[in-house]
Each structure stands twice: as C-alpha cells, then as structure tokens.
Design an enzyme around this catalytic site. Structure first.
Site, PDB file in Angstrom:
ATOM      1  N   CYS A  99       0.903  -1.320  -0.063  1.00 49.57           N
ATOM      2  CA  CYS A  99       0.027  -0.017   0.146  1.00 49.57           C
ATOM      3  C   CYS A  99       1.018   1.274  -0.098  1.00 49.57           C
ATOM      4  O   CYS A  99       2.137   1.189   0.336  1.00 49.57           O
ATOM      5  CB  CYS A  99      -1.013  -0.018   1.322  1.00 49.57           C
ATOM      6  SG  CYS A  99      -2.011  -1.458   1.285  1.00 49.57           S
ATOM      7  N   GLY A 109       0.620  -0.056  -5.200  1.00 46.13           N
ATOM      8  CA  GLY A 109      -0.617  -0.767  -5.344  1.00 46.13           C
ATOM      9  C   GLY A 109      -1.589  -0.005  -6.526  1.00 46.13           C
ATOM     10  O   GLY A 109      -1.770   0.880  -6.712  1.00 46.13           O
ATOM     11  N   ASN A 113      -0.741   1.127   5.995  1.00 43.71           N
ATOM     12  CA  ASN A 113       0.306   0.374   5.269  1.00 43.71           C
ATOM     13  C   ASN A 113       1.086  -0.306   6.205  1.00 43.71           C
ATOM     14  O   ASN A 113       1.554  -0.009   7.134  1.00 43.71           O
ATOM     15  CB  ASN A 113       1.207   1.385   4.467  1.00 43.71           C
ATOM     16  CG  ASN A 113       2.256   0.567   3.846  1.00 43.71           C
ATOM     17  OD1 ASN A 113       2.042  -0.503   3.495  1.00 43.71           O
ATOM     18  ND2 ASN A 113       3.559   1.151   3.717  1.00 43.71           N
ATOM     19  N   GLY A 114       0.897  -1.659   6.043  1.00 42.21           N
ATOM     20  CA  GLY A 114       1.437  -2.834   6.816  1.00 42.21           C
ATOM     21  C   GLY A 114       0.733  -3.931   6.977  1.00 42.21           C
ATOM     22  O   GLY A 114      -0.188  -4.140   6.296  1.00 42.21           O
ATOM     23  N   TYR A 124      12.892  -3.900  -4.089  1.00 40.76           N
ATOM     24  CA  TYR A 124      11.996  -3.844  -5.065  1.00 40.76           C
ATOM     25  C   TYR A 124      10.692  -2.702  -4.750  1.00 40.76           C
ATOM     26  O   TYR A 124      10.083  -2.055  -5.809  1.00 40.76           O
ATOM     27  CB  TYR A 124      11.114  -5.328  -4.883  1.00 40.76           C
ATOM     28  CG  TYR A 124      10.054  -5.635  -6.025  1.00 40.76           C
ATOM     29  CD1 TYR A 124      10.296  -5.994  -7.440  1.00 40.76           C
ATOM     30  CD2 TYR A 124       8.531  -5.369  -5.811  1.00 40.76           C
ATOM     31  CE1 TYR A 124       9.402  -6.116  -8.308  1.00 40.76           C
ATOM     32  CE2 TYR A 124       7.680  -5.302  -6.678  1.00 40.76           C
ATOM     33  CZ  TYR A 124       8.037  -5.819  -8.240  1.00 40.76           C
ATOM     34  OH  TYR A 124       7.088  -5.794  -9.020  1.00 40.76           O
ATOM     35  N   ASP A 175      17.810  -9.419 -12.669  1.00 40.14           N
ATOM     36  CA  ASP A 175      16.623  -9.153 -12.180  1.00 40.14           C
ATOM     37  C   ASP A 175      16.965  -8.668 -10.700  1.00 40.14           C
ATOM     38  O   ASP A 175      17.524  -9.181 -10.081  1.00 40.14           O
ATOM     39  CB  ASP A 175      15.654 -10.354 -12.088  1.00 40.14           C
ATOM     40  CG  ASP A 175      14.596  -9.945 -12.110  1.00 40.14           C
ATOM     41  OD1 ASP A 175      13.939  -8.703 -12.218  1.00 40.14           O
ATOM     42  OD2 ASP A 175      13.652 -10.879 -12.380  1.00 40.14           O
ATOM     43  N   ASP A 176      15.948  -8.018 -10.198  1.00 41.56           N
ATOM     44  CA  ASP A 176      16.041  -7.489  -8.850  1.00 41.56           C
ATOM     45  C   ASP A 176      15.812  -8.903  -7.763  1.00 41.56           C
ATOM     46  O   ASP A 176      16.220  -8.557  -6.718  1.00 41.56           O
ATOM     47  CB  ASP A 176      15.184  -6.183  -8.586  1.00 41.56           C
ATOM     48  CG  ASP A 176      13.539  -6.491  -9.086  1.00 41.56           C
ATOM     49  OD1 ASP A 176      13.109  -7.650  -9.001  1.00 41.56           O
ATOM     50  OD2 ASP A 176      13.029  -5.551  -9.484  1.00 41.56           O
TER      51      ASP A 176
END
Length: 665
Positions: A174, A201, A274-275, A430, A536-537
């Site tokens: 989020c 999101g 957020n969390g 990321y 790639d990450d």
C-alpha cells in the site's frame, strides 16, 4: 441484442436475475453508543434498492443464449453466496449500503468473476498472428515443464503427492499520503501524490477530504486515474485530506475493503494503513461488541484506536483533545503487533499519523511554506511524492512516534513508545521508487551498491558473457553497475509494453503465459548469437522467469545466465508484503543449482544475505538491524513462530488474490 463478442441483457432479464440472485435483506445493528435495543434494531431492515438496474455486460465468444444465462447465473450465485457468507452485522458504524451484485469489467473487455474458459477464449482471441501462437506455445511448454518439475522436485512436494495449485500471489502492498493546506481544496494535490505512489498498489484507491465540518469520500477498485475524474474531484472539497492506494495483504478484493476506513464514534475517524498486523485475532476478541464490515486488519486497527480514544474521553471528559489522542495512540501501540504506518483524520482534532515501534514500513514528513509564511504539511509513504507538490523532506517519522497536524497548521509530535528502527529491506530492493530516500538511505544508491557487490562474485564465475541485459524495470541500477564493473556492454534487450493489461488478472496459468510476449518483447538484435547475463532485482516464484529465459533463446541467445540482485526468497513476509507460501518459492528446499536447472538457465547467481545487509548498514550505520525475514526467517517483532506461519498457509494466504506478474519472476 447480440454481437460477435458480447451480450447485453434486457431490462426484464436484469430484473429477473436481480430477483433470483440478490440475498435476503440484512439486519443492521445500532452504533455502540445508541440507546436502541437489538430487538428494535432487528425491526429496521434495509429497504431494497430503488431505481437501480445496472447495465450488466458479459464479454464472451458466441454461445447459445441459454448457455450464456446459465454461465452468468452460476457465476453470480457463487459471487453472492460468498459475499453473503462473509457479511456480518455492523456495530459502531453506519449501516452498509445494499448493492447489486454485478460482474465488473476490467480492461480488455474481460469480466472478473466469469468462468475460466471465457477469459481464456478472450485472451486467445488477442493473438495477432501465427507467430504469436507459435512462440507463445514454446513459452507455455517451457513453463509447463517448470511446473511439472516444481511439483515433485522437493521432498515436501513429493510427500504431498500432488502438484501444487497455481495460487496467485503478490509482492505489492500500500501507499498512503496525507496533506494539510492552509486554504483551498486539497483533492488535486492528493491525486498527484497518489499517482506518485501508484507503484505501491494498483487494485484500489481511495481519498477523503475535510472542510472543517464534513468529510467527503470516494474509493473504488482500479487505478487512481480511472477512479477520480473531474466530476468526482469537484465534489471532494476541503483543505485537509488523506489518500490510499492498495494491494491487498490482509483482506479481499472487494471495493468495500478499499481504504480509507471510517468509524463515526467517537468524534468521527478516517484511517489509512500500510503494513500488516500479526495479532489481529487477539485484537478482535478484545474488541467485544464491535464487529467488522470487512476482513481487513486495517479496520481492526481503526476500531482499536477508536476504543482507546473513547476510553480516554470517558476517563477524563474535560481533557485537552490533543493530549487525549496522544494518550490513546500510546495505548493502541502497546496492544497492536506487527507493521503499521498510519495516517488518520480525526474530527475536531486534525491530521494524525503514527508508526510502529520497529519502523518496518516507511513514513516521511514534508513541509512547505504558504502565503503569509504559514506552514503546510505532507505525510507520505515515500518522499518521491513530495517533489511534484512542492514539499521539502523534513525527516522520517520515528519508530513509535506520533505526529499531529492541528486544524491551524501546528505540528506536534510525541514519542509514544520506545522505538528501534528495523526497516524492511525489501523496500529498497523492489517496493520503493528509486528516487525515494527512506530512513536515510537512497533507494537508488542502495541498488547500485547491490550491483557492485554482486559484480565481484560474478567475476569469480567462469562465465563467458557478451552482454548485460536488465529485466525491466527495477533491476536497471544493479545491471548498470554490474556492466560497469565487468567492463561489458549494457543493453536494453527486453522492451516492456506499458499499455498491456497485467497478466495476473487471468484466471489460470496458461492464459497468463500466453500474455507474457505482449508484456515483454526480446529484441533479436541484442540477443542473436550472444551469451547473455540477465539481471533481475529478485526471483520469487520463478514461473515468469522461465518464460523470459525461453524468450531470450527464441531471440537467438546462445547462452542465458541469470543474476539476482537479492538473495533467494525462502520465507513469507508477514509485515505487509503478500508473498506466496514458502512451498511456492522457487528457492524453497532447493540450492542454487537446483533453481538454475528448474528455470532452464545456463547459470545462476544470487546476492548473499550478508552482502545485502552490509550494503544497508554502510549507508546508515544507525540502523543496527533490518527486517530481512523473507531471506533469513528472522522476524524483528519476535512474535512470529511456526504455528503462525502454518496458520497463514492453512488459510490459503494469497489464494484468490491477484498477483504482480513482475514479482512472479
């Protein structure tokens, strides 16, 4: 009426379907402060909707009208039965509105909730040429071999004896933002801020504004630009507001679970979060008579805060409102466990934000000057949202700290509980934008450092490499640094189409695989005859990476090596990053060579956990510990045990949710 690809139901047909599929009227219960009895409440039924016959459109290939109605009725019955089973009486909030179950449309004309073969047919119809189908078939074959091998390749899978289900997954969470202006409407700036946080999101978004007297709210499923048109924005009046973009981590995909959440007593509170909370069941038990409208842990958190504010008011009715809310959130922080960065709007109090004692999820404070040298404030998940709005970064909200922006623009802070910063390191790998600075660490510089450290280990491998190619988009900084250190050419060999709908809305793995070539395209001029190192990450599940490897080979690559800027993901992240269960991680119970063989690559190298942690500590020595639980299973809150992880897997964590196709790699 009928056409080749869609059927529109007539008014009489819609009414018949509504009468058949709508559940019985629900009973509402009064707010917890209401004098009415439950018996009186049970007399007050929600009336049926008036003058509301939505246009129901199903996008299908030509089938008989009777079969179409059967498919639609079966689908709608399943949807409404599921919604009815999940519905519970509401206490302490306004009665829920009765809505008609409608199959919602998504980009490309595909309907959510429809039968699997319907969407598959719609996807296959998008193939532009025989070449599309030929290459798509080779990628599908590669992925089929991957799934077959993965199903029996580990001891745990062998013990189960059956292939694992194609459970959808995610690694998104989020983004939150709150703005306090001196004057004027705040909705346009909230809109711009949410666009800057859209990467956190894409499933739903919400906004609420406050003009000193009334709250005005809008939330729905979809992207920010699709939800907030001019007509909606004109109605969102007020100089203070909060906004939220969501990928579900705890809860479902219903628009009712989009944030912000609201309780009307005490005072009237809106909350965005957020969390992810890790003791939700215990909190629900302690809430007693309060019942939730959704399955979201954010709504639980809101009600815990509301109870604590009410308790402080009852204990000392004449207490200063500012002191009351700080005392209340102190009690809330002592009860709640897990990760939470929160922004609320409290009627008669102001814009109020707080962060968990470990600072697992980011929260940043910004400031700017308005006319008359007055202060205006912004609180957001990332400071990348500040630039377009003219705010200057002040600092991170400290772990265990709460900040209040009063109605006259005064900023007050209090350290409510002791805190020790332990941020989630996956934010830097990321989740966060590269132009953000979180907890004193530049995300871009961190990713460059990961590339430098990984390049040293790549040099030790006996690999013949002609070109370095990143997997768009998050791996570019690491790939650039690897190419620089190894003195090899860097090329953008995989082109990403940003205007193609996300593959994870497809209901089964095969249709998602057929969509990959439209999402990413390999340039033959880069790959033909070359030994390629793909960077790639992170590599989480591996299903998409197998297709990318095959795509590179189809473009003429002689050899394909893989480098992951992150260590192997082996454990769930329980703090707001909804990853699949550990049995779905490609690195679960496999060593590096085993993963390499499964992905079909010629070589694979991961970042080490120690190098990753040292990169972070070197950029901010004050951070003694990062949460790297998805890599090393060390959960910073100390309350996560095997029973808890088993309960998540038993509940099918991630099942039925849309996953980000990029992180599926």
């Amino acid at each position: 009426t009928r056409s080749h690809s869609r059927t529109v139901f007539s008014t009489s047909e819609r009414r018949a379907l509504h009468a058949t599929l709508l559940p019985a009227p629900r009973v509402t219960t009064p707010p917890f402060a209401s004098p009415h009895t439950r018996e009186q409440a049970e007399q007050r039924l929600i009336p049926p909707p008036k003058k509301h016959t939505p246009r129901v459109v199903c996008f299908l290939h030509p089938v008989s009208r009777s079969n179409l109605h059967q498919n639609f009725a079966a689908t709608m019955n399943a949807v409404m039965l599921s919604a009815s089973a999940a519905a519970r009486p509401v206490v302490g909030a306004a009665a829920p509105r009765r809505t008609v179950g409608v199959v919602s449309r998504v980009p490309g004309g595909v309907t959510r909730g429809n039968t699997m073969h319907t969407v598959r047919a719609a996807t296959l119809s998008l193939a532009r040429s025989a070449d599309d189908l030929r290459v798509g078939s080779s990628m599908t074959a590669a992925s089929s071999r991957f799934r077959a091998a993965a199903a029996v390749d580990t001891p745990a899978a062998a013990a189960r004896g059956t292939p694992r289900s194609s459970r959808r997954h995610a690694a998104r969470m989020c983004g939150i933002i709150g703005i306090h202006r001196v004057a004027g409407n705040v909705s346009a700036e909230l809109y711009e801020g949410l666009l800057m946080l859209q990467h956190r999101g894409q499933d739903s978004a919400g906004m609420v504004t406050y003009d000193g007297e009334r709250f005005r709210e809008k939330k729905d499923n979809g992207l920010v630009a699709n939800i907030f048109d001019k007509k909606v924005m004109d109605k969102l009046e007020g100089s203070v507001g909060i906004g939220h973009v969501r990928y579900p981590t705890a809860g479902g995909l219903s628009a009712s679970e989009a944030q912000p959440f609201f309780v009307n007593s005490p005072l009237g509170i809106y909350l965005i979060h957020n969390g992810n909370l890790t003791n939700t069941a215990q909190l629900l038990q302690n809430l007693g008579a309060r019942h939730m409208r959704t399955s979201s842990d954010s709504e639980v958190l809101l009600n815990v805060l509301a109870e604590d504010i009410n308790a402080e008011y009852v204990k000392a009715p004449g207490t200063d409102m500012e002191k009351m809310i700080f005392d209340a959130v102190t009690n809330t922080m002592k009860k709640v466990k897990g990760a939470y960065s929160v922004i609320t709007m409290v009627n008669q109090v102001g814009l109020f934000a707080f962060r968990d004692p470990f600072g697992i999820r980011p929260l940043v404070l910004g400031q700017r000057k308005a006319e008359g040298d007055k202060d205006e404030w912004c609180i957001a998940s990332e400071d990348s949202a500040f630039g377009p709005l003219g705010f200057t970064r002040v600092r991170d909200v400290n772990p265990g700290e709460a900040i209040l922006i009063t109605s006259d623009g005064k900023m007050i802070s209090r350290q409510c509980v002791a805190g020790q910063i332990s941020p989630c390191i996956f934010e830097y790998i990321y989740l966060a934008r590269p132009d953000s600075t979180l907890n004193g660490i530049s995300v871009y510089e961190f990713q460059l450092e990961l590339g430098r450290r990984l390049a040293k280990r790549i040099k030790e491998r006996d690999w013949e490499i002609d070109v370095i190619v990143p997997v768009p988009d998050g791996s570019r900084p690491s790939a650039i640094e690897i190419a620089s250190y190894l003195d090899m050419p860097y090329r953008e060999g995989l082109v990403k189409n940003r205007y193609v709908g996300r593959t994870f809305i497809m209901p089964d793995q095969r249709t998602r695989e057929l969509s990959v070539r439209r999402k990413l395209n390999a340039m033959r001029s880069v790959f033909n005859g070359k030994k390629v190192l793909l960077v790639d990450d992170s590599i989480v599940r591996g299903t998409t990476m197998t297709q990318i490897v095959q795509m590179c080979r189809n473009a003429g690559a002689v050899k394909v090596y893989l480098a992951s800027a992150a260590p192997p993901v082996k454990h769930p992240n329980v703090y707001g990053v909804d990853m699949p269960s550990r049995h779905e991680f490609v690195a679960h119970e496999r060593d590096e060579q085993g993963v390499c063989d499964l992905l079909g690559a010629d070589g694979l190298i991961y970042q080490t956990v120690e190098d990753m942690l040292q990169a972070g500590r070197g950029m901010n020595p004050q951070i003694e510990r990062f949460d790297a639980s998805c890599f090393d299973a060390n959960y910073v809150t100390g309350d996560i045990d095997e029973d808890y992880l088993q309960s998540l897997e038993g509940a099918g964590r991630g099942k039925g949710r849309k996953g980000a196709s990029k992180v599926a790699a």
